[in-house]
Design a protein around this motif. Structure first.
Motif, short mmCIF file in Angstrom:
data_model
loop_
_atom_site.label_atom_id
_atom_site.label_comp_id
_atom_site.label_asym_id
_atom_site.label_seq_id
_atom_site.Cartn_x
_atom_site.Cartn_y
_atom_site.Cartn_z
N SER B 86 0.83 -1.20 0.00
CA SER B 86 0.00 0.00 0.00
C SER B 86 0.86 1.24 0.00
CB SER B 86 -0.90 0.02 1.23
OG SER B 86 -1.71 -1.11 1.25
N ASP B 215 -6.21 -0.54 -4.21
CA ASP B 215 -5.59 -1.14 -3.03
C ASP B 215 -6.53 -2.18 -2.44
OD1 ASP B 215 -4.20 -1.77 -0.81
OD2 ASP B 215 -3.96 0.28 -0.08
N GLU B 216 -6.27 -3.43 -2.74
CA GLU B 216 -7.10 -4.54 -2.29
C GLU B 216 -8.58 -4.23 -2.51
OE1 GLU B 216 -6.05 -6.37 1.32
OE2 GLU B 216 -3.97 -5.71 1.26
MG MG Z 1 -2.23 -2.55 2.60
#
Ligand code: MG
Ligand code: ADP
Lengths: 343, 294, 425
Positions: B86, B215-216
């Motif tokens: 991240s 991000d995910e």
């Molecule tokens: Mg992360």
């Protein structure tokens, strides 16, 4: 939209504030001073406001000392025109005034205020002397066994002081030291009571003030706040207690409380007016002469105050509980008001 | 459905750089080696990152990472939790600027523009490099306003019809139009999780970015919603470069063309997704994808 | 072998402790309920005593006079200058012809309020055609009569201890027997300013003063407070200065409000030369009093906005100020408004700082602007509570009721705004 309204409101306020100091003139009389004189001066002000074309004066209740401080700050519309006082102006205050350019001051005595020591109607009526009151309330009193020495106040019941007094606990509700009533009480009762003992009377000034004016702190004297109504209410709830407050509160509540006789005299309107009742003090107001022709209506206000229908024996101030001056004194001060005779 | 098959058949930019970390394909790099192996660089990249270090106060979260983001590709970043995926992703549109303690060093370029140059304004940068977050985070406004917000603040439209058009095309691209066209003025927060995430994607693409960072994006979604989003990612690749962080290796395998493996702040290995998963060249990568740790 | 299923040792352990756990919960609930009951009892007692003391003030005693507007009274040009007190007296004497002695006449005129003459004056100047006619007019009774009619005076104590003596009692009873005394709704209480005559005293002046003062305070403290909160929370660099400012703001919130009064006196009145005793200065001082509260509440509200919303806005390329004004502020607004209204409610009840700037004052005229001298509701309560006249007791309670009503209104507004802004989505 909401944001804009907010911005507009703040802008408005900002302009309002920035334009405020520009308005220099004042079209109402500004009065400050004693909370004891407040209930009387306000009656005059209201009467004056209703019966003339002038605005009703603004009267702040600041206490005598606070009133002088404001009054003596200077000459100009931002300073008060008149200050009320439950004592005469001190020389130090006159000096402050002069330093700030307040030179011509007219002193007007308006009448008297009695300080009464009262209890609830259910309780026993009391007959006291100033010496007895002093012995009941001072922190240090002469030793009953060795009358030239001071000891911590040993009296618990009134009958300990004088066997003819009731056998009840000494419990007195009175004003705190910040109050003008307390100052007057100390001066008129405690000082006089202390003076009845030769060796205390002979003490130097400082020592005398300490001995005569320090009130006991063991619970016999309860500082009940500045609000005299509160004391009256507490007396009704506790018939054994005594209270110290201004005459007008006795006058208004004579159905539920009774004034103690002091030095053989009952605290009645007549006795105070005649000067027979010893615990009474003069009330004053002070006028800034430099303002008289600047602020509209001051002369008329003074006229209203010094009229017979206001401060006379049958006047409306007497109805409110103020004790009028004798006729000669009234005439003298009415004359002083008329000519704006300065101190 | 088998997305993976579809994906791995795609022609892949083949030109490789910096393949000298190992001598032969058979020999694995030692677990102690922190040198990036594989092919971190591509021809004609969209974004270029060189010698990037990121620190949170004194703590080094990204340690000397160099990688390219190609055009019209999906780059997946995998690695154990806390390895800095991240953090690195957020360097690409300078979202790390919002973290007071965070410091970024090195060179990151978008189409030859150094995005950390003092003269660069983050506002247009973030319009060019959009972002989709782990938890769907639509604004507490209507579906329409959610999508319209970006075009409005960037002044991309001159009138209401244009705006409505952009909203419609973005929602269509995000595969959400048919589901929401009758309730455009209902709150975006009233949609299901998967729909919300696709709304966020629509919001990101409404400003026509060049790169989309994710991000995910599926970690808060159920499998069906996940499949839909993955499908959407595959379609979006036609137009955008996509960098996706994921902790699900299958997802990386399904949606990406290239995969980068991060380990404790180091970029360990980069390569075509099928090769990374079939023939990793670094011992750490192999350990991770075979599930020995993670 | 028993038929009951065998319980595992873990289940047994859990079950053994269950009773104790439930008892703890019950005990806590009981404590909570008793705390609420105690609080409610106090509240009911407080409201009960105030309302029972004050409700009578909403009625006022009136006496009906048969006024003959005799031509002889209105000889001059100026109608307002006519001898209206004389007219009232003459009317009373004619209603009680047996009253002859000077002293008795005075006692008789004491039954009606001094306001009666002003009322007649108002009627005549408005409608000169009344001259020459005889009218039945209800005028305010004196406060002592009012107290007697309302039963606050005991008729049975000795005459010398009563403010109404036997003769006056007889006259009042005669008036009452003829239906010439009645209690009416006390509109004057809601329309006039302060007075030293309890029957004429009203709270409108103080209410206006409070409204002006709060308006100034709100118009300044809300935007300043919100702006300060936003700056500190969203923009200020994270350094020692910011910490210092934050600590100081928190300290200011706890400073006794009289200090702000002193500050206001020094800056606004003595330095800027603003007029004393005005809502303008009062509002500025109350701004100082409420600002820390508003800033702290504002920051708390901003903090509670989820970071995901900020990221969403920044991620799409909103500038920081856009993020704040478009997304964070609207979400923080309910909290900020609640904080502001709580601050305003505190300001509404303040007296101490106003003492310093001269708003504890006798003011009869209703203020017409923020630069007119004015007082505020709590000060009016304080002044009335301190007045010797017995009739002010009920006025005091009535004013407290009004103040409480205002507070409830403001808190109601706080709840309304909170719901309105929160419900949006
Ligand atoms: Mg992360
Ligand atoms: N705001 C922050 N402040 C300090 N340290 C952080 C912050 N965000 C992340 N980190 C640290 O940086 C490292 C990488 O975090 P992150 O990029 O979130 O990992 P990943 O996304 O790969 O799970 C972790 O050790 C984490 O503790």
């Amino acid at each position: 939209m909401k944001m804009k309204a907010l911005l507009l409101a703040s802008a408005l306020t900002a302009t309002m504030i920035s334009s405020a100091p520009a308005m220099a003139a004042r079209d109402y009389i500004s009065i400050v001073g004693s909370s004891t004189v407040y209930p009387f001066a306000t009656v005059v002000a209201e009467q004056y406001g209703k019966s003339t074309s002038f605005k009703t004066p603004k009267i702040e209740s600041t206490g005598s000392g606070g009133g002088f401080k404001l009054f003596c700050s200077g000459v100009g519309v931002e300073f008060p025109d008149i200050t009320n006082a439950s004592r005469a102006i001190k020389s130090s205050e006159v000096e402050t005034c002069a330093k700030n350019g307040v030179k011509d001051i007219v002193e007007v005595k308006i009448g008297y205020d009695g300080i009464v020591i009262a209890n609830a109607k259910q309780g026993e009526p009391l007959k006291l002397t100033r010496q007895e009151i002093y012995l009941a309330l001072a922190k240090e009193v002469p030793d009953p066994k060795n009358p030239d020495k001071l000891i911590a106040n040993p009296y618990i019941n009134w009958s300990d002081i004088n066997s003819s007094l009731p056998n009840t606990k000494i419990e007195v509700l009175g004003p705190p030291p910040t109050s003008g009533t307390r100052d007057a009480f100390v001066e008129l009762v405690m000082d006089e009571g202390a003076k009845s003992f030769e060796f205390i009377k002979k003490m130097d000034k400082k020592e005398f003030a300490r001995v005569a004016q320090t009130v006991r702190e063991d619970g016999a004297y309860v500082e009940a706040g500045e609000n005299d109504n509160l004391i009256v209410q507490k007396l009704q709830a506790n018939p054994a207690a005594l209270g110290i407050f201004g005459f007008s509160f006795l006058d208004q509540n004579s159905d539920v409380i009774q004034g103690s006789i002091v030095e053989e005299q009952a605290p009645t309107f007549e006795n105070i007016a005649d000067g027979k009742y010893s615990v009474s003090r003069p009330l004053f107001f002070y006028v800034k002469k430099a303002h008289v022709d600047v602020i509209p209506g001051i002369k008329e206000y003074l006229g209203e105050f010094s009229s017979e229908k206001a401060w006379g024996e049958e006047g409306y101030l007497a109805d409110k509980g103020m004790i009028p001056m004798p006729e000669a004194e009234r005439a003298q001060y009415a004359e002083a008001v008329k000519n704006l005779k300065t101190m | 459905m088998d997305l993976t098959a579809d994906m791995t058949n795609q022609p892949f930019p083949t030109q490789l750089f910096g393949d000298d970390a190992i001598d032969t394909a058979e020999e694995k790099a030692k677990p102690s080696s922190r040198q990036t192996v594989g092919d971190p660089f591509v021809e004609n990249p969209r974004m270029i990152c060189r010698d990037v270090y990121v620190y949170y106060a004194e703590k080094c979260a990204i340690n000397n990472v160099s990688i390219d983001v190609g055009r019209n590709e999906v780059l997946a970043m995998i690695g154990p939790s806390g390895c800095g995926k991240s953090t690195f992703l957020r360097c690409l549109n300078r979202m790390n600027d919002t973290v007071g303690t965070c410091r970024v060093e090195g060179d990151i370029r978008l189409d030859d523009m150094n995005i950390y140059d003092p003269s660069v304004d983050v506002v247009p940068l973030r319009a060019s490099v959009g972002m989709v977050f782990q938890k769907p985070n639509p604004f507490p406004k209507s579906i329409f306003d959610n999508v319209a917000y970006g075009p409005k603040i960037h002044g991309l439209v001159s009138n209401k019809t244009e705006l409505a058009e952009i909203v419609e095309t973005s929602l269509t691209k995000a595969g959400l139009w048919n589901e929401v066209k009758d309730r455009l003025h209902e709150p975006g927060t009233g949609l299901s999780g998967g729909q919300q995430q696709r709304l966020c994607i629509a919001r990101a693409i409404a400003v026509s970015p060049e790169v989309i960072l994710m991000d995910e994006p599926c970690s808060a979604l159920d499998p069906i919603a996940t499949a839909k989003v993955e499908e959407l990612i595959a379609e979006l690749r036609e137009q955008f470069s996509i960098v996706i962080v994921t902790h699900a290796m299958q997802q990386a395998a399904r949606v990406s063309q290239r995969t980068a493996y991060f380990h404790l702040g180091d970029l360990i290995e980069v390569g075509p997704t099928d090769r990374i998963f079939t023939n990793p060249r670094h011992q750490l990568t192999e350990d991770y994808i075979t599930g020995r740790f993670g | 072998m028993q038929n009951t299923p065998q319980q595992s040792p873990i289940t047994l352990r859990i079950n053994a402790g269950l009773k104790k756990r439930y008892n703890t919960e019950k005990r806590f609930k009981r404590m909570g309920i008793s705390a609420i009951v105690i609080a409610m009892t106090f509240l009911v007692f407080l409201f009960g005593s105030i309302i029972s003391n004050g409700y009578t003030a909403f009625q006022q005693t009136y006496i009906q006079l048969d006024v003959s507007f005799d031509q002889t009274f209105f000889t001059g040009e100026n109608l307002a200058a006519a001898n209206f007190p004389g007219l009232v007296k003459k009317t009373l004497y004619s209603m009680f012809p047996d009253v002859t002695s000077r002293n008795d006449k005075k006692l008789l005129t004491q039954l009606v309020s001094s306001n009666a003459a002003f009322r007649l004056m108002g009627m005549v100047t408005k409608d000169p055609k009344l001259i020459g006619t005889t009218q039945k007019i209800w005028v305010l009774a004196d406060d002592d009569v009012d107290m007697l009619i309302k039963g606050h005076y005991d008729r049975n104590v000795a005459e010398s201890n009563r403010r109404i003596n036997d003769k006056q009692l007889a006259w009042i009873d005669a008036l009452a027997a003829n239906g010439k005394i009645t209690k009416k709704f006390n509109t004057q209480f809601f329309t006039s300013g302060d007075s030293r005559e309890p029957e004429q005293a009203g709270i409108w002046g103080a209410t206006r003063g409070s409204i002006y003062t709060l308006f100034i305070a709100l118009a300044l403290s809300f935007p300043i407070g919100v702006a300060a909160a936003i700056y500190l929370e969203e923009f200020a660099p994270n350094n020692g200065w910011t910490d210092l400012i934050e600590i100081n703001i928190n300290n200011l919130a706890a400073v006794p409000s009289i200090i702000f009064g002193l500050l206001g006196l020094a800056i606004f009145i003595n330095f800027w030369g603003m007029p004393r005793s005005t809502p303008l200065v009062g509002g500025l001082v109350l701004t100082l009093v409420t600002l820390p509260t508003i800033i702290i509440a504002g920051r708390a509200a901003l903090k509670s906005v989820p970071p995901s919303i900020r990221e969403a806005a920044l991620g799409i390329g909103a500038s920081k100020i856009q993020m704040v004004t478009h997304h964070v502020l609207p979400l923080a607004m309910p909290g900020m408004l609640t904080g502001t209204i709580i601050g305003m409610a505190r300001a509404l009840g303040e007296t101490a700082p106003l003492l310093m700037i001269g708003m504890i004052a006798f003011i009869v005229d209703i203020p017409g602007s923020v630069t007119d001298p004015a007082t505020v509701l709590p000060v009016q309560i304080f002044l009335w509570a301190d007045s010797p006249e017995r009739a002010f007791t009920e006025k005091t309670s009535a004013a407290i009721i009004m103040l409480l009503a205002f507070l409830m209104l403001m808190n109601g507004l706080a709840v309304y705004f909170r719901n309105k802004f929160e419900r949006k989505w």
